[in-house]
Design an enzyme around this catalytic site. Sequence first.
Site: not given
Length: 231
Positions: A64, A80-82
């Site tokens: 991203k 960010a990624d969660t």
Amino acid sequence: MTQQRVSSVFIETVPIVLASASPRRRSLLEQLGLLFKIVSVDSEPLPLSSEHPLEYVIRAAKVKAFAAAALEPRSVIIAADTVVIYTKDDVFEIIGKPQSGNDSFSMLSRFQGGKHQVITGCCIVWPLEENITSVQYEIFYDTASIQFGQWDKDILSSYVSTGESNDKAGAFSIQGIGAFLIDIIEGNYTTILGLPLPQLVKRLLKRKAIKVVLNKNSEETISSDFLTYSR
């Protein structure tokens, strides 16, 4: 929509881009009082079959961030990624966003009474500088855990019908109506929301992407050189 600066401890020194359409991540950055641009990139990869959840969130955040950096090369890019990790009998499963209402209900039903891990991976891409052709970036992550309560199926069904779970990893929003589902939180709340603020702020200060506001009335600032950071 034009951002209005609010009273803040920090002020940005370079353009900042948030590579996410997530309302939670946007809200967290806004709470810091920073002005930033949102660039939503359609570049989220799928987990690989043998990929550890931590490896996946780091890879997804990096994808991203680099996609946004190609569009905004002179800005600091934050991505960010969660994921929520469902664990049973020492076997883990990455729980992403539900595909339907039935999927949301299934996820929440499985979570009942259990303790599950949340991992947020982040990537910061620093602005390109003169005489530097390679991309400078930094990866970090944080983990937290959540303990779900036990709830009747009709309560879960009613929650799903609100639509709040539609775009949430794990099919719940701890910042919204779904907060009642959680009995215990261990770790940083902002990690669960999708952007670990303590780690992010320390890195932005260290690279002088933001400064500390010393006098809020005059916007006088103090250099981050005078601050001590924990590693």
